[in-house]
Design an enzyme around this catalytic site. Sequence first.
Site, PDB file in Angstrom:
ATOM      1  N   CYS A 122       0.811  -1.218   0.000  1.00  0.00           N
ATOM      2  CA  CYS A 122       0.000   0.000   0.000  1.00  0.00           C
ATOM      3  C   CYS A 122       0.845   1.270   0.000  1.00  0.00           C
ATOM      4  O   CYS A 122       0.308   2.369  -0.166  1.00  0.00           O
ATOM      5  CB  CYS A 122      -0.935   0.001   1.198  1.00  0.00           C
ATOM      6  SG  CYS A 122      -2.000  -1.469   1.279  1.00  0.00           S
ATOM      7  N   HIS A 280      -3.359   6.767   2.445  1.00  0.00           N
ATOM      8  CA  HIS A 280      -3.778   5.484   1.886  1.00  0.00           C
ATOM      9  C   HIS A 280      -5.190   5.191   2.356  1.00  0.00           C
ATOM     10  O   HIS A 280      -5.519   5.335   3.535  1.00  0.00           O
ATOM     11  CB  HIS A 280      -2.815   4.386   2.338  1.00  0.00           C
ATOM     12  CG  HIS A 280      -3.340   3.005   2.132  1.00  0.00           C
ATOM     13  ND1 HIS A 280      -3.877   2.580   0.939  1.00  0.00           N
ATOM     14  CD2 HIS A 280      -3.421   1.934   2.978  1.00  0.00           C
ATOM     15  CE1 HIS A 280      -4.270   1.328   1.050  1.00  0.00           C
ATOM     16  NE2 HIS A 280      -4.003   0.914   2.280  1.00  0.00           N
ATOM     17  N   ASN A 311     -10.323  -0.577  -0.176  1.00  0.00           N
ATOM     18  CA  ASN A 311      -8.864  -0.531  -0.090  1.00  0.00           C
ATOM     19  C   ASN A 311      -8.285  -1.108  -1.376  1.00  0.00           C
ATOM     20  O   ASN A 311      -8.400  -2.301  -1.630  1.00  0.00           O
ATOM     21  CB  ASN A 311      -8.407  -1.335   1.131  1.00  0.00           C
ATOM     22  CG  ASN A 311      -6.897  -1.341   1.307  1.00  0.00           C
ATOM     23  OD1 ASN A 311      -6.139  -1.031   0.397  1.00  0.00           O
ATOM     24  ND2 ASN A 311      -6.449  -1.723   2.495  1.00  0.00           N
TER      25      ASN A 311
END
Length: 355
Positions: A122, A280, A311
Amino acid sequence: MSKIKARKGAPYARILGVGGYRPVRVVPNDVILEKIDSSDEWIRSRSGIETRHWASDEETVAAMSIEASGKAIADAGITASQIGAVVVSTVSHFSQTPAIATEIADKLGTNKAAAFDISAGCAGFGYGLTLAKGMVVEGSAEYVLVIGVERLSDLTDLEDRATAFLFGDGAGAVVVGPSEEPHIGPTVWGSEGDKAGTIKQTVPWDRYLPHSRLRSSGGTPTGDVSPLPLDSEGNVKFPAITQEGQAVFRWAVFEMAKVAQQALDAAGITSDDLDVFIPHQANERIIDSMVKTLKLPEHVTVARDVRTTGNTSAASIPLAMERLLATGEAKSGDTALVIGFGAGLVYAATVVTLP
């Protein structure tokens, strides 16, 4: 000893254009609830996620990347033939070699641009952005295409109540090019490998693949002999992403807020100077807690793309950036703090001027 000639590029670098691609299929929480004992209310309260996008067979890592990249290149006002390097961050391209970046570079019509993949979870977009900035300033490429792309639906265990609702698919891309003034600040990045087990793949490929040489010979590089996870029908589950939710939450909220502050300090600004915060898009509770810990002023626009996109790992920051600009919540020239963090554990934060 011979003297090696140095090459010099632009004085500084900046993001010149951004583009995003979200798969056509929108998946509400109701679909996730078909296989786990939970509720829409619980999912929203724990993550903020309402929907996510899942890719079709045709929406491959390459196809999504090409769509996002085309938009970023157009937004930058250049042509694909001017791209000197392509950096792709992904954990969901399953072919070990060649790098998917080479296919993307070719299909976009670059002139034999350097192309390679990176794997930084990520935080991958931040890593790619840092590499791109270095290439532009060093002179190895005038324009660099940075892509974050994931098909995390391929790595989601829909029977895992802790993670089934988290992940989505998509691609985000930016073009980094020359600038006479600094528009990408110093990167604060690093890793904490002692926490590698908090976010990981459930089963290494060498244990899952039935015909791998290592498995047929009865061993693995790590000597791992733990039981393989089985689905409800007794079949070995396809490898998926798993995480220790509470440990990750605490780390992200407390440690990553410190990293974000370090990025502000390195750029020589304070939170009062910020226009936009793009963390993020892991979980809205994490985002809210970071905003509180950083004491961001009310005027700062906070990206919350996680609500409708989920996500998307390496794709989450450029996708969120693209959406903020497209909706008018942010504008060209705004000062933004971006921070990515995830499996590794790894992280990368910097301050940028939005394109």
